[in-house]
Write an enzyme that holds these catalytic residues in place. Sequence first.
Site, PDB file in Angstrom:
ATOM      1  N   ARG A 113      53.039  38.043  42.918  1.00  0.00           N
ATOM      2  CA  ARG A 113      53.985  38.793  43.749  1.00  0.00           C
ATOM      3  C   ARG A 113      55.378  38.215  43.522  1.00  0.00           C
ATOM      4  NH1 ARG A 113      50.817  42.306  44.165  1.00  0.00           N
ATOM      5  NH2 ARG A 113      49.730  43.070  45.993  1.00  0.00           N
ATOM      6  N   ASP A 135      56.119  40.943  36.029  1.00  0.00           N
ATOM      7  CA  ASP A 135      55.573  42.266  36.348  1.00  0.00           C
ATOM      8  C   ASP A 135      55.871  42.627  37.800  1.00  0.00           C
ATOM      9  OD1 ASP A 135      53.872  44.612  35.824  1.00  0.00           O
ATOM     10  OD2 ASP A 135      52.430  43.669  37.190  1.00  0.00           O
ATOM     11  N   LEU A 184      43.878  30.156  40.487  1.00  0.00           N
ATOM     12  CA  LEU A 184      42.740  30.314  39.562  1.00  0.00           C
ATOM     13  C   LEU A 184      41.600  30.990  40.322  1.00  0.00           C
ATOM     14  CD1 LEU A 184      42.052  29.503  36.541  1.00  0.00           C
ATOM     15  CD2 LEU A 184      40.702  27.657  37.525  1.00  0.00           C
ATOM     16  N   GLY A 185      41.926  32.154  40.874  1.00  0.00           N
ATOM     17  CA  GLY A 185      40.934  32.933  41.608  1.00  0.00           C
ATOM     18  C   GLY A 185      40.270  33.917  40.657  1.00  0.00           C
ATOM     19  N   ARG A 186      39.940  35.095  41.196  1.00  0.00           N
ATOM     20  CA  ARG A 186      39.230  36.098  40.381  1.00  0.00           C
ATOM     21  C   ARG A 186      40.038  36.459  39.132  1.00  0.00           C
ATOM     22  NH1 ARG A 186      38.294  38.369  46.124  1.00  0.00           N
ATOM     23  NH2 ARG A 186      40.556  38.440  45.944  1.00  0.00           N
ATOM     24  N   ILE A 187      41.333  36.729  39.314  1.00  0.00           N
ATOM     25  CA  ILE A 187      42.147  37.154  38.167  1.00  0.00           C
ATOM     26  C   ILE A 187      42.564  35.953  37.330  1.00  0.00           C
ATOM     27  CG2 ILE A 187      44.265  38.340  37.457  1.00  0.00           C
ATOM     28  CD1 ILE A 187      44.064  39.942  40.111  1.00  0.00           C
ATOM     29  N   HIS A 217      55.683  46.557  37.598  1.00  0.00           N
ATOM     30  CA  HIS A 217      54.432  46.347  38.362  1.00  0.00           C
ATOM     31  C   HIS A 217      53.303  47.247  37.826  1.00  0.00           C
ATOM     32  CE1 HIS A 217      52.831  45.012  42.562  1.00  0.00           C
ATOM     33  NE2 HIS A 217      51.827  45.147  41.706  1.00  0.00           N
ATOM     34  N   GLU A 265      60.822  45.332  45.175  1.00  0.00           N
ATOM     35  CA  GLU A 265      60.451  46.462  44.307  1.00  0.00           C
ATOM     36  C   GLU A 265      60.747  47.790  44.988  1.00  0.00           C
ATOM     37  OE1 GLU A 265      56.341  45.814  43.263  1.00  0.00           O
ATOM     38  OE2 GLU A 265      56.785  43.868  42.376  1.00  0.00           O
TER      39      GLU A 265
HETATM   40  P1  NAP Z   1      41.973  35.386  44.664  1.00  0.00           P
HETATM   41  O1  NAP Z   1      40.679  35.547  43.950  1.00  0.00           O
HETATM   42  O2  NAP Z   1      41.991  35.306  46.147  1.00  0.00           O
HETATM   43  O3  NAP Z   1      42.689  34.089  44.049  1.00  0.00           O
HETATM   44  C1  NAP Z   1      43.823  33.515  44.611  1.00  0.00           C
HETATM   45  C2  NAP Z   1      44.041  32.164  43.960  1.00  0.00           C
HETATM   46  O4  NAP Z   1      45.258  31.632  44.450  1.00  0.00           O
HETATM   47  C3  NAP Z   1      42.944  31.148  44.280  1.00  0.00           C
HETATM   48  O5  NAP Z   1      42.691  30.355  43.167  1.00  0.00           O
HETATM   49  C4  NAP Z   1      43.569  30.310  45.409  1.00  0.00           C
HETATM   50  O6  NAP Z   1      43.006  29.004  45.405  1.00  0.00           O
HETATM   51  C5  NAP Z   1      45.035  30.313  44.957  1.00  0.00           C
HETATM   52  N1  NAP Z   1      45.952  30.092  46.066  1.00  0.00           N
HETATM   53  C6  NAP Z   1      46.091  30.789  47.202  1.00  0.00           C
HETATM   54  N2  NAP Z   1      47.045  30.242  47.990  1.00  0.00           N
HETATM   55  C7  NAP Z   1      47.523  29.186  47.312  1.00  0.00           C
HETATM   56  C8  NAP Z   1      48.516  28.213  47.601  1.00  0.00           C
HETATM   57  N3  NAP Z   1      49.213  28.230  48.744  1.00  0.00           N
HETATM   58  N4  NAP Z   1      48.747  27.246  46.683  1.00  0.00           N
HETATM   59  C9  NAP Z   1      48.042  27.204  45.532  1.00  0.00           C
HETATM   60  N5  NAP Z   1      47.093  28.111  45.196  1.00  0.00           N
HETATM   61  C10 NAP Z   1      46.835  29.068  46.087  1.00  0.00           C
HETATM   62  O7  NAP Z   1      42.969  36.563  44.305  1.00  0.00           O
HETATM   63  P2  NAP Z   1      43.015  37.463  42.973  1.00  0.00           P
HETATM   64  O8  NAP Z   1      42.061  38.589  43.091  1.00  0.00           O
HETATM   65  O9  NAP Z   1      42.936  36.566  41.782  1.00  0.00           O
HETATM   66  O10 NAP Z   1      44.511  38.071  43.113  1.00  0.00           O
HETATM   67  C11 NAP Z   1      45.619  37.210  43.235  1.00  0.00           C
HETATM   68  C12 NAP Z   1      46.880  37.980  43.575  1.00  0.00           C
HETATM   69  O11 NAP Z   1      47.366  38.634  42.413  1.00  0.00           O
HETATM   70  C13 NAP Z   1      46.748  39.113  44.581  1.00  0.00           C
HETATM   71  O12 NAP Z   1      46.748  38.639  45.912  1.00  0.00           O
HETATM   72  C14 NAP Z   1      47.958  39.965  44.281  1.00  0.00           C
HETATM   73  O13 NAP Z   1      49.057  39.543  45.052  1.00  0.00           O
HETATM   74  C15 NAP Z   1      48.233  39.686  42.810  1.00  0.00           C
HETATM   75  N6  NAP Z   1      47.958  40.867  41.967  1.00  0.00           N
HETATM   76  C16 NAP Z   1      48.981  41.444  41.281  1.00  0.00           C
HETATM   77  C17 NAP Z   1      48.717  42.558  40.478  1.00  0.00           C
HETATM   78  C18 NAP Z   1      49.802  43.231  39.709  1.00  0.00           C
HETATM   79  O14 NAP Z   1      49.727  44.435  39.542  1.00  0.00           O
HETATM   80  N7  NAP Z   1      50.792  42.515  39.204  1.00  0.00           N
HETATM   81  C19 NAP Z   1      47.434  43.071  40.389  1.00  0.00           C
HETATM   82  C20 NAP Z   1      46.432  42.451  41.088  1.00  0.00           C
HETATM   83  C21 NAP Z   1      46.698  41.334  41.875  1.00  0.00           C
HETATM   84  P3  NAP Z   1      42.952  28.088  46.721  1.00  0.00           P
HETATM   85  O15 NAP Z   1      42.504  28.994  47.839  1.00  0.00           O
HETATM   86  O16 NAP Z   1      42.008  26.992  46.394  1.00  0.00           O
HETATM   87  O17 NAP Z   1      44.350  27.589  46.919  1.00  0.00           O
HETATM   88  C1  8YV Z   2      48.687  47.554  42.407  1.00  0.00           C
HETATM   89  C2  8YV Z   2      48.380  45.067  42.955  1.00  0.00           C
HETATM   90  O1  8YV Z   2      49.818  47.761  41.632  1.00  0.00           O
HETATM   91  O2  8YV Z   2      46.089  45.041  43.486  1.00  0.00           O
HETATM   92  C3  8YV Z   2      47.204  44.552  43.689  1.00  0.00           C
HETATM   93  O3  8YV Z   2      47.386  43.613  44.494  1.00  0.00           O
HETATM   94  O4  8YV Z   2      49.440  44.545  43.047  1.00  0.00           O
HETATM   95  C4  8YV Z   2      48.235  46.204  42.024  1.00  0.00           C
HETATM   96  O5  8YV Z   2      46.976  46.308  41.484  1.00  0.00           O
HETATM   97  C5  8YV Z   2      49.081  47.862  43.784  1.00  0.00           C
HETATM   98  O6  8YV Z   2      48.133  47.477  44.697  1.00  0.00           O
HETATM   99  C6  8YV Z   2      49.315  49.344  43.900  1.00  0.00           C
HETATM  100  O7  8YV Z   2      49.630  49.677  45.192  1.00  0.00           O
END
Ligand code: NAP
Ligand code: 8YV
Length: 321
Positions: free
Chosen positions: A233, A257, A153-156, A280, A262
């Site tokens: 991921r 996604d 429950l971070g930024r996204i 993705h 990948e």
């Molecule tokens: P963020 O703001 O750092 O949030 C991460 C969340 O995960 C926090 O709530 C953190 O809370 C929790 N967390 C981390 N480690 C944990 C663990 N071991 N157990 C339980 N909770 C845990 O990150 P964000 O900006 O939301 O992005 C999250 C991730 O989404 C990215 O790192 C990336 O891998 C993925 N993502 C994917 C896409 C896509 O294209 N599909 C796009 C953008 C991002 P605590 O620290 O309190 O545990």
């Molecule tokens: C992108 C992502 O697909 O921001 C991330 O962590 O997984 C995606 O937004 C990726 O970074 C593109 O390289």
Amino acid sequence: MTDTRATILVPGRIHPRVLERLQDRFEILNVPVGEYPDLSAEDAARVRGIAVSGSVSEAWMERLPALEIIANFGVGYDGVDAGAAARRGIIVTNTPDVLNDEVADTTIALLLNTLREFYTAERYLRDGRWVSEGPYRLTPLSLRGRHVGLYGLGRIGLEIAKRLEPFKVKISYHTRSPRSGIDYAHHDSLEALAEAVDTLICIVPKTPETFKAIDAKILKALGPNGVLINVGRGWSVDEEALVAALNEGTIAAAGLDVFQDEPTVPQSLLDAPNTSLLPHVASASVPTRNAMADLVADNIIGWFDRRQVLTPVPETPVVGA
Ligand code: NAP
Ligand code: 8YV
């Protein structure tokens, strides 16, 4: 004063806007992805920055003695060895926040598509089957009455939760530390969350702790009406266990996604029932990817202009700024 003509290395491909923004001010060296940078010692000695959409290992850092900054395209920076960068005094930046809305929107779309089969229903129409066979089937699954659990429950994650509220579903979450000022129920473990909910959305980073965290036990806890959505991921899901759970009816459906290897998606997952699979694309719109590209460029420019970056990762708070 801008530190112009500093040399920036670009391993493999990156969004073209990053190059457009940097090419007038810096010397850009494009090299293939590989174990080590494919550069002469003379070129390697000039490299002061890396712009990357992929990975940078310590082996690369070792061979680039003047390296000061690694600007990662993506909020997830698991491809960059940020611990090694920190030890070497190299700054790592990522692209947080600018993609929150796009990724959260995509997550809701993927959840609804997984439950309500819109892609399959549209194919049914386009194949002429509405005319020849009558209405598309009633979907066994619905969002109505669901209890959604957010793993992360971070930024996204928070943006996903906010979007879920008007859908009138119950929302709970698991993170290592409860988030302050949030009313959703917090669960101390992923297993406790999976026991409580019937819909699990994974939006945690790739870390040693999150490796295959969603395994057979978690899927069993989710139950036969259970739906898994993964936009974090592929690393966090045991894909073999997921395929078995889908085939055996341990859970009802999955929307993914992201994948372990990948762009390869295992045939067993392609063949599994009740899945919605995306390549993705959660952040992959022109406006959002442009904003990410701008942030990569602005971090590099900020560093060489003013020794300041906009979005350093926590492992490398800006030293010497
Ligand atoms: P963020 O703001 O750092 O949030 C991460 C969340 O995960 C926090 O709530 C953190 O809370 C929790 N967390 C981390 N480690 C944990 C663990 N071991 N157990 C339980 N909770 C845990 O990150 P964000 O900006 O939301 O992005 C999250 C991730 O989404 C990215 O790192 C990336 O891998 C993925 N993502 C994917 C896409 C896509 O294209 N599909 C796009 C953008 C991002 P605590 O620290 O309190 O545990
Ligand atoms: C992108 C992502 O697909 O921001 C991330 O962590 O997984 C995606 O937004 C990726 O970074 C593109 O390289």
